[in-house]
Write a protein that holds these residues in place. Structure first.
Motif, PDB file in Angstrom:
ATOM      1  N   UNK A  52     -18.390   5.144 -94.988  1.00  0.00           N
ATOM      2  CA  UNK A  52     -17.830   3.880 -95.442  1.00  0.00           C
ATOM      3  C   UNK A  52     -16.397   4.074 -95.951  1.00  0.00           C
ATOM      4  N   UNK A  53     -16.181   5.145 -96.645  1.00  0.00           N
ATOM      5  CA  UNK A  53     -14.831   5.469 -97.147  1.00  0.00           C
ATOM      6  C   UNK A  53     -13.863   5.608 -95.979  1.00  0.00           C
ATOM      7  N   UNK A  54     -14.340   6.348 -94.950  1.00  0.00           N
ATOM      8  CA  UNK A  54     -13.495   6.569 -93.786  1.00  0.00           C
ATOM      9  C   UNK A  54     -13.187   5.242 -93.093  1.00  0.00           C
ATOM     10  N   UNK A  55     -14.225   4.395 -92.957  1.00  0.00           N
ATOM     11  CA  UNK A  55     -14.025   3.097 -92.305  1.00  0.00           C
ATOM     12  C   UNK A  55     -13.024   2.241 -93.076  1.00  0.00           C
ATOM     13  N   UNK A  56     -13.135   2.258 -94.403  1.00  0.00           N
ATOM     14  CA  UNK A  56     -12.199   1.501 -95.226  1.00  0.00           C
ATOM     15  C   UNK A  56     -10.783   1.975 -94.978  1.00  0.00           C
ATOM     16  N   UNK A  57     -10.604   3.282 -95.042  1.00  0.00           N
ATOM     17  CA  UNK A  57      -9.264   3.857 -94.883  1.00  0.00           C
ATOM     18  C   UNK A  57      -8.707   3.593 -93.490  1.00  0.00           C
ATOM     19  N   UNK A  58      -9.518   3.781 -92.452  1.00  0.00           N
ATOM     20  CA  UNK A  58      -8.967   3.654 -91.097  1.00  0.00           C
ATOM     21  C   UNK A  58      -8.605   2.203 -90.783  1.00  0.00           C
ATOM     22  N   UNK A  59      -9.364   1.253 -91.333  1.00  0.00           N
ATOM     23  CA  UNK A  59      -9.034  -0.146 -91.049  1.00  0.00           C
ATOM     24  C   UNK A  59      -7.817  -0.618 -91.841  1.00  0.00           C
ATOM     25  N   UNK A  60      -7.661  -0.106 -93.044  1.00  0.00           N
ATOM     26  CA  UNK A  60      -6.440  -0.429 -93.796  1.00  0.00           C
ATOM     27  C   UNK A  60      -5.231   0.129 -93.052  1.00  0.00           C
ATOM     28  N   UNK A  61      -5.359   1.367 -92.620  1.00  0.00           N
ATOM     29  CA  UNK A  61      -4.265   2.036 -91.915  1.00  0.00           C
ATOM     30  C   UNK A  61      -3.892   1.280 -90.640  1.00  0.00           C
ATOM     31  N   UNK A  62      -4.894   0.726 -89.962  1.00  0.00           N
ATOM     32  CA  UNK A  62      -4.639   0.014 -88.701  1.00  0.00           C
ATOM     33  C   UNK A  62      -4.070  -1.383 -88.945  1.00  0.00           C
ATOM     34  N   UNK A  63      -4.019  -1.822 -90.209  1.00  0.00           N
ATOM     35  CA  UNK A  63      -3.464  -3.146 -90.507  1.00  0.00           C
ATOM     36  C   UNK A  63      -4.471  -4.274 -90.331  1.00  0.00           C
ATOM     37  N   UNK A  64      -5.754  -3.946 -90.361  1.00  0.00           N
ATOM     38  CA  UNK A  64      -6.797  -4.972 -90.195  1.00  0.00           C
ATOM     39  C   UNK A  64      -6.872  -5.815 -91.477  1.00  0.00           C
ATOM     40  N   UNK A  65      -6.988  -7.138 -91.280  1.00  0.00           N
ATOM     41  CA  UNK A  65      -7.104  -8.041 -92.427  1.00  0.00           C
ATOM     42  C   UNK A  65      -8.472  -8.705 -92.416  1.00  0.00           C
ATOM     43  N   UNK A  66      -8.846  -9.266 -93.564  1.00  0.00           N
ATOM     44  CA  UNK A  66     -10.168  -9.897 -93.679  1.00  0.00           C
ATOM     45  C   UNK A  66     -10.441 -10.885 -92.539  1.00  0.00           C
ATOM     46  N   UNK A  67      -9.433 -11.688 -92.206  1.00  0.00           N
ATOM     47  CA  UNK A  67      -9.626 -12.731 -91.191  1.00  0.00           C
ATOM     48  C   UNK A  67     -10.020 -12.154 -89.828  1.00  0.00           C
ATOM     49  N   UNK A  68      -9.605 -10.930 -89.556  1.00  0.00           N
ATOM     50  CA  UNK A  68      -9.934 -10.331 -88.265  1.00  0.00           C
ATOM     51  C   UNK A  68     -11.434 -10.098 -88.108  1.00  0.00           C
ATOM     52  N   UNK A  69     -12.110  -9.935 -89.242  1.00  0.00           N
ATOM     53  CA  UNK A  69     -13.557  -9.724 -89.167  1.00  0.00           C
ATOM     54  C   UNK A  69     -14.270 -10.965 -88.620  1.00  0.00           C
ATOM     55  N   UNK A  70     -13.689 -12.145 -88.876  1.00  0.00           N
ATOM     56  CA  UNK A  70     -14.262 -13.374 -88.322  1.00  0.00           C
ATOM     57  C   UNK A  70     -14.078 -13.405 -86.804  1.00  0.00           C
TER      58      UNK A  70
END
Ligand code: HEM
Length: 154
Positions: A91-109
């Motif tokens: 989960x830590x890795x997923x958090x870090x990699x998505x922040x790094x990629x510039x993913x925003x909350x809205x993209x999850x929708x």
């Protein structure tokens, strides 16, 4: 609202039926780039790919399958414990990699829409409002866990 055994069964049964054909799952999933063209910029290996066809990118296929597999695991965890427990390190890795990629909350929708549309089209005979609700719940809880970790990593 708890996650029932019947809901878990709906998720796992439909994934079992569709997972043999990851090629078309991935193709259908690439629709996220029609809904949100900006998302293409986030994937480093796509950014410089120009107009090369998306289906030639094995990493995109890997990502699509990851989202499905993790949503299935989420369904099982929700039924077992009422909570999503991705291994702490993962989960830590997923958090870090998505922040790094510039993913925003809205993209999850956007990814959620792509996920649900993909399932609907892959197993039209199985698709019901109950099945949709079960996938939504499994995905939403997983996405919430990742977003939470993204906040910590930001
Ligand atoms: C990377 C899963 C949502 C974009 C990854 C990786 C996994 C993953 C397993 C590989 C890296 C790692 O393990 O840390 C998921 C799951 C999601 C989700 C389970 C939803 C529940 C999203 C969303 C976007 C996105 C909403 C934005 C459109 C990316 C990008 C990478 C990535 C750009 C890096 C790809 C690369 O550089 O190879 N994701 N993801 N993901 N994800 Fe997601």
């Amino acid at each position: 609202m708890g996650f029932s055994e019947a809901q878990e069964e709906l998720v796992l049964r439909s994934w079992k039926a569709m997972k043999k054909d990851t090629e078309s799952i991935a193709l259908k999933f690439f629709r996220i780039f029609e809904i949100a063209p900006g998302a293409k910029q986030m994937f480093p290996f796509l950014r410089d790919a120009g107009d090369a066809p998306l289906e030639s990118h094995p990493k995109l296929k890997t990502h699509a399958v990851s989202v499905f597999v993790m949503a299935c695991e989420s369904a099982t965890q929700l039924r077992n414990t009422g909570d999503v427990k991705v291994r702490e390190a993962a989960l830590k890795r997923l958090g870090a990699s998505h922040v790094k990629a510039g993913v925003e909350d809205a993209h999850f929708e956007v990814v959620k829409t792509a996920l649900l549309d993909t399932i609907r089209d892959a197993v039209p005979d199985m698709w019901t409002p109950e099945m949709k609700a079960a996938w939504e719940e499994a995905y939403d809880q997983l996405a919430a866990a990742i977003k939470e970790e993204m906040k910590k990593a930001a």
